[in-house]
Design a protein around this motif. Sequence first.
Motif, PDB file in Angstrom:
ATOM      1  N   LYS A 184       0.640  -1.025  -0.267  1.00 34.43           N
ATOM      2  CA  LYS A 184       0.473  -0.063   0.006  1.00 34.43           C
ATOM      3  C   LYS A 184       0.674   1.152  -0.264  1.00 34.43           C
ATOM      4  CE  LYS A 184      -4.036   2.169   2.475  1.00 34.43           C
ATOM      5  NZ  LYS A 184      -4.795   2.252   3.787  1.00 34.43           N
ATOM      6  N   ASP A 185       1.929   1.279   0.875  1.00 33.96           N
ATOM      7  CA  ASP A 185       2.839   2.268   0.714  1.00 33.96           C
ATOM      8  C   ASP A 185       3.595   2.746  -0.595  1.00 33.96           C
ATOM      9  OD1 ASP A 185       1.645   2.749   3.222  1.00 33.96           O
ATOM     10  OD2 ASP A 185       3.853   2.138   4.576  1.00 33.96           O
ATOM     11  N   ALA A 186       3.567   1.438  -0.854  1.00 32.49           N
ATOM     12  CA  ALA A 186       4.975   2.187  -2.199  1.00 32.49           C
ATOM     13  C   ALA A 186       3.580   2.106  -3.276  1.00 32.49           C
ATOM     14  CB  ALA A 186       5.295   0.246  -2.389  1.00 32.49           C
ATOM     15  N   ILE A 187       2.468   1.678  -3.440  1.00 29.88           N
ATOM     16  CA  ILE A 187       1.605   2.122  -4.467  1.00 29.88           C
ATOM     17  C   ILE A 187       1.225   3.750  -3.965  1.00 29.88           C
ATOM     18  CG2 ILE A 187      -0.574   2.027  -5.366  1.00 29.88           C
ATOM     19  CD1 ILE A 187      -1.030  -1.070  -4.738  1.00 29.88           C
ATOM     20  N   ILE A 188       0.778   4.152  -3.165  1.00 28.14           N
ATOM     21  CA  ILE A 188       1.017   5.686  -2.625  1.00 28.14           C
ATOM     22  C   ILE A 188       1.879   6.348  -3.255  1.00 28.14           C
ATOM     23  CG2 ILE A 188       1.259   7.414  -1.009  1.00 28.14           C
ATOM     24  CD1 ILE A 188      -0.999   5.254   0.413  1.00 28.14           C
ATOM     25  N   GLU A 189       3.431   6.087  -2.724  1.00 31.98           N
ATOM     26  CA  GLU A 189       4.947   6.910  -3.444  1.00 31.98           C
ATOM     27  C   GLU A 189       4.559   6.918  -4.979  1.00 31.98           C
ATOM     28  OE1 GLU A 189       8.934   6.335  -2.803  1.00 31.98           O
ATOM     29  OE2 GLU A 189       7.906   5.358  -1.555  1.00 31.98           O
ATOM     30  N   LYS A 190       4.498   5.842  -6.075  1.00 25.62           N
ATOM     31  CA  LYS A 190       4.215   5.412  -6.670  1.00 25.62           C
ATOM     32  C   LYS A 190       3.219   6.252  -7.553  1.00 25.62           C
ATOM     33  CE  LYS A 190       6.042   4.107 -10.799  1.00 25.62           C
ATOM     34  NZ  LYS A 190       7.691   4.362 -10.904  1.00 25.62           N
ATOM     35  N   ALA A 191       1.511   5.990  -6.764  1.00 22.00           N
ATOM     36  CA  ALA A 191       0.459   7.089  -7.645  1.00 22.00           C
ATOM     37  C   ALA A 191       0.909   8.354  -7.221  1.00 22.00           C
ATOM     38  CB  ALA A 191       0.125   6.964  -6.866  1.00 22.00           C
ATOM     39  N   THR A 192       1.885   9.100  -6.351  1.00 22.91           N
ATOM     40  CA  THR A 192       2.323  10.324  -6.383  1.00 22.91           C
ATOM     41  C   THR A 192       2.828  10.678  -7.306  1.00 22.91           C
ATOM     42  OG1 THR A 192       1.768  10.579  -4.008  1.00 22.91           O
ATOM     43  CG2 THR A 192       2.902  11.698  -4.460  1.00 22.91           C
ATOM     44  N   GLU A 193       3.720   9.871  -7.272  1.00 23.23           N
ATOM     45  CA  GLU A 193       5.468  10.178  -8.326  1.00 23.23           C
ATOM     46  C   GLU A 193       4.070  10.479  -9.676  1.00 23.23           C
ATOM     47  OE1 GLU A 193       7.890   8.049 -10.373  1.00 23.23           O
ATOM     48  OE2 GLU A 193       8.692   7.666  -8.583  1.00 23.23           O
ATOM     49  N   ILE A 238      -0.977  -9.988 -15.719  1.00 27.04           N
ATOM     50  CA  ILE A 238       0.065  -9.433 -14.821  1.00 27.04           C
ATOM     51  C   ILE A 238       0.505  -7.845 -15.978  1.00 27.04           C
ATOM     52  CG2 ILE A 238       1.689  -9.101 -14.007  1.00 27.04           C
ATOM     53  CD1 ILE A 238       1.391 -11.664 -13.113  1.00 27.04           C
ATOM     54  N   LEU A 239      -0.210  -6.766 -14.983  1.00 28.02           N
ATOM     55  CA  LEU A 239       0.410  -5.306 -16.018  1.00 28.02           C
ATOM     56  C   LEU A 239       2.350  -5.714 -15.877  1.00 28.02           C
ATOM     57  CD1 LEU A 239      -1.766  -2.555 -13.927  1.00 28.02           C
ATOM     58  CD2 LEU A 239      -2.074  -4.093 -16.868  1.00 28.02           C
ATOM     59  N   GLU A 240       2.953  -5.558 -17.575  1.00 29.25           N
ATOM     60  CA  GLU A 240       3.659  -5.717 -18.320  1.00 29.25           C
ATOM     61  C   GLU A 240       4.699  -4.536 -16.687  1.00 29.25           C
ATOM     62  OE1 GLU A 240       7.704  -5.321 -21.382  1.00 29.25           O
ATOM     63  OE2 GLU A 240       5.131  -4.935 -21.757  1.00 29.25           O
ATOM     64  N   GLU A 241       3.951  -3.712 -16.917  1.00 26.79           N
ATOM     65  CA  GLU A 241       4.885  -2.628 -15.360  1.00 26.79           C
ATOM     66  C   GLU A 241       5.026  -3.268 -13.924  1.00 26.79           C
ATOM     67  OE1 GLU A 241       4.102   2.301 -14.589  1.00 26.79           O
ATOM     68  OE2 GLU A 241       3.096   1.335 -15.531  1.00 26.79           O
ATOM     69  N   GLY A 242       6.275  -2.845 -13.792  1.00 23.22           N
ATOM     70  CA  GLY A 242       6.172  -3.318 -12.434  1.00 23.22           C
ATOM     71  C   GLY A 242       7.584  -2.059 -11.441  1.00 23.22           C
ATOM     72  N   PHE A 243       7.261  -1.602 -10.496  1.00 22.20           N
ATOM     73  CA  PHE A 243       7.716  -1.057  -9.463  1.00 22.20           C
ATOM     74  C   PHE A 243       8.430  -0.903  -8.156  1.00 22.20           C
ATOM     75  CE2 PHE A 243       3.824  -0.491  -8.125  1.00 22.20           C
ATOM     76  CZ  PHE A 243       3.851   0.260  -6.888  1.00 22.20           C
ATOM     77  N   LYS A 244       9.196  -0.485  -7.626  1.00 22.90           N
ATOM     78  CA  LYS A 244       9.537  -0.751  -6.067  1.00 22.90           C
ATOM     79  C   LYS A 244      10.253  -2.097  -5.657  1.00 22.90           C
ATOM     80  CE  LYS A 244       9.392   0.704  -2.095  1.00 22.90           C
ATOM     81  NZ  LYS A 244      10.268   2.262  -1.618  1.00 22.90           N
ATOM     82  N   PRO A 245      11.723  -2.359  -6.301  1.00 18.31           N
ATOM     83  CA  PRO A 245      12.200  -4.019  -6.107  1.00 18.31           C
ATOM     84  C   PRO A 245      11.452  -4.875  -4.529  1.00 18.31           C
ATOM     85  CG  PRO A 245      13.928  -3.087  -7.201  1.00 18.31           C
ATOM     86  CD  PRO A 245      12.629  -2.101  -6.756  1.00 18.31           C
ATOM     87  N   GLN A 246      11.447  -5.150  -4.487  1.00 22.36           N
ATOM     88  CA  GLN A 246      11.146  -6.678  -2.903  1.00 22.36           C
ATOM     89  C   GLN A 246      11.355  -7.379  -2.447  1.00 22.36           C
ATOM     90  OE1 GLN A 246       7.870  -4.988  -1.324  1.00 22.36           O
ATOM     91  NE2 GLN A 246       8.582  -3.127  -2.868  1.00 22.36           N
ATOM     92  N   GLU A 247      12.889  -6.930  -1.729  1.00 19.05           N
ATOM     93  CA  GLU A 247      13.500  -7.905  -1.669  1.00 19.05           C
ATOM     94  C   GLU A 247      13.290  -8.959  -0.317  1.00 19.05           C
ATOM     95  OE1 GLU A 247      18.087  -6.378  -2.549  1.00 19.05           O
ATOM     96  OE2 GLU A 247      16.925  -5.893  -0.632  1.00 19.05           O
ATOM     97  N   TYR A 248      13.087 -10.018  -0.580  1.00 22.02           N
ATOM     98  CA  TYR A 248      12.718 -11.286   0.663  1.00 22.02           C
ATOM     99  C   TYR A 248      13.527 -12.395   1.393  1.00 22.02           C
ATOM    100  CZ  TYR A 248       8.818 -11.469  -2.008  1.00 22.02           C
ATOM    101  OH  TYR A 248       7.547 -11.149  -2.832  1.00 22.02           O
ATOM    102  N   GLY A 249      13.910 -12.172   2.633  1.00 21.76           N
ATOM    103  CA  GLY A 249      14.593 -12.544   4.003  1.00 21.76           C
ATOM    104  C   GLY A 249      14.095 -13.500   4.430  1.00 21.76           C
ATOM    105  N   ILE A 250      15.018 -14.411   5.096  1.00 23.30           N
ATOM    106  CA  ILE A 250      14.350 -15.257   6.318  1.00 23.30           C
ATOM    107  C   ILE A 250      14.710 -13.995   7.876  1.00 23.30           C
ATOM    108  CG2 ILE A 250      14.922 -17.013   7.854  1.00 23.30           C
ATOM    109  CD1 ILE A 250      16.137 -18.297   4.916  1.00 23.30           C
TER     110      ILE A 250
END
Length: 286
Positions: A184-193, A238-250
């Motif tokens: 949610k926070d990542a989308i808000i940031e991108k939408a503002t941009e 799925i839209l081709e467009e993607g943003f905000k890399p998400q790194e998964y960790g244990i």
Amino acid sequence: MKMKKLISILLAALILFALAACGGGEKKPAETQQPTSTAPAQGGETGGKDLPAQVQAIVNRGVLRVGVKVDVPKFGFQNPDTGEMEGLEVDIAKEFAKRVLGDENKVNFTGVTAQTRGPLLDNDEVDMIIATFTITEERKKSFNFTDPYYTDAIGFLVKKDSGINTMKDLDGKTIGVAQSATTKDAIIEKATELGITVNFAEYASYPEINAALMAGRVDAFSVDKSILMGYVSDSTMILEEGFKPQEYGIATKFDNKDLAAFVNDFVAELKADGTMDALMEKWGLK
């Protein structure tokens, strides 16, 4: 007379010879040193190594406790046909159990959501979380994270006939997201941009968001692209467009620093010996 004397001398010599052969008592056999065993301790590939106390506690218990997702195909998913847990993150947990406990089946899985995974760690109900847990600076204040084992980007699942082809087309639309997720926070940031306005509907699980999309209650389902792959159908894309890399960790409990270091080394080994690549290929993530 001389003969008798000679015989006496010979008999005396024989007696002395016999006493010399038998005398002095028995000799003790030489002591032999028993060989010292260098065999590793019973267990997995770590047998024989000095383990950190927090890892040794898992070994002593005899079972690894891991929190995983149950609704994310390819990562952590409970197969409805078999009831078995499957996916990349399930296999990572099994690999840890194999290397530390000597048996990949010595794992107890607990289903988690974005809301429950933190409390389960804090309450010592699980040893670690392997559940598409995105590493952020804010989360590092509460949990230990390994280096990333997978990197993704946020995406959008929409109906093919919706007319939505880019993120800008989501202006004024409602997006379904998971509760307590970073999406949610990542989308808000991108939408503002992008200069657009979007609305949100939050759900407890991914299947609920997908159901809302299919029922028309939301216009898009947003989460990491690899997760969305498990929900694509004939009527969605799925839209081709993607943003905000998400790194998964244990993730491990914040206080368990020794366990965290051990698990981080484990992730590094999986990458170095090719196991991680093989697992990603197995689940179509590479």
